[in-house]
Design an enzyme around this catalytic site. Structure first.
Site, PDB file in Angstrom:
ATOM      1  CG  HIS A 104      -2.554   1.022   1.339  1.00  0.00           C
ATOM      2  ND1 HIS A 104      -2.887   0.555   1.020  1.00  0.00           N
ATOM      3  CD2 HIS A 104      -1.514   2.301   0.992  1.00  0.00           C
ATOM      4  CE1 HIS A 104      -4.290   1.413   1.625  1.00  0.00           C
ATOM      5  NE2 HIS A 104      -3.469   2.901   0.731  1.00  0.00           N
ATOM      6  CE1 TYR A 105       0.749   5.996  -3.606  1.00  0.00           C
ATOM      7  CE2 TYR A 105      -0.617   4.586  -4.761  1.00  0.00           C
ATOM      8  CZ  TYR A 105      -0.491   6.052  -4.609  1.00  0.00           C
ATOM      9  OH  TYR A 105      -1.467   6.293  -5.395  1.00  0.00           O
ATOM     10  CG  HIS A 106       3.484   4.502   3.036  1.00  0.00           C
ATOM     11  ND1 HIS A 106       3.534   4.000   2.056  1.00  0.00           N
ATOM     12  CD2 HIS A 106       4.813   4.961   3.532  1.00  0.00           C
ATOM     13  CE1 HIS A 106       3.931   2.706   2.815  1.00  0.00           C
ATOM     14  NE2 HIS A 106       5.137   4.021   3.930  1.00  0.00           N
ATOM     15  CB  ILE A 107       4.353  10.280   0.038  1.00  0.00           C
ATOM     16  CG1 ILE A 107       3.769  10.443  -1.188  1.00  0.00           C
ATOM     17  CG2 ILE A 107       5.318  11.431   0.285  1.00  0.00           C
ATOM     18  CD1 ILE A 107       3.183  11.493  -1.943  1.00  0.00           C
TER      19      ILE A 107
END
Ligand SMILES: [Zn+2]
Length: 162
Positions: A118-121
């Protein structure tokens, strides 16, 4: 390994064994945003406090959808993530007066992603000399503000923009 002050550590160890699945999707499913440390919900993305911050105000922006890379997101979601990033910068700069920021994504386990699915910055406020007492390498970190305090102080500011 050296611990100066790590009240979150015991909780971390507990959560690692307890957490099954995706921490972002789980946070979204919680009824209480305060308990999940969700500061802001946009149309496609949300802001959540990092529970094991490198510095106070360490935020993460993630999409609602469980996707492993940003090119899989809709254009609207990608653009909104950019807008939310700007909002985070404004609020963090105003609140903490950091001298700098680390902003970035780790895509894939080999790139250092803790949650690769789950991509995230990450947005990490920085101050001159903070790495002297908060090294990012190794296990020595100093947390000078509790997560609850960070949440209580930042949440109203984000609420103004909701
Ligand atoms: Zn997820």
């Amino acid at each position: 390994m050296e611990y100066i002050h790590a009240p979150w550590r015991a909780q971390y160890v507990k959560n690692v064994y307890k957490t099954k699945g995706c921490i972002f999707c789980q946070a979204l499913k919680q009824e209480d945003d305060r308990e999940a440390f969700i500061l802001y919900r946009g149309r496609n993305n949300f802001i959540i406090l990092n529970k094991y911050p490198y510095t106070p105000g360490h935020l993460m922006i993630a999409p609602f959808r469980h996707l492993d890379s940003p090119e899989k997101a809709t254009k609207a979601a990608a653009h909104e993530m950019g807008d939310i990033q700007v909002l985070c910068l404004k609020i963090l700069r105003d609140h903490y007066q950091p001298q700098g920021f680390n902003i970035g994504m780790n895509l894939g386990k080999c790139a250092g992603a803790g949650v690769a699915s789950h991509y995230h910055i990450h947005l990490i406020p920085r101050w001159p000399g903070d790495s002297n007492f908060m090294p990012l390498v190794g296990e020595t970190r100093v947390v000078i503000e509790s997560l609850e305090t960070t949440f209580e102080q930042l949440a109203p500011r984000f609420r103004e923009h909701a």
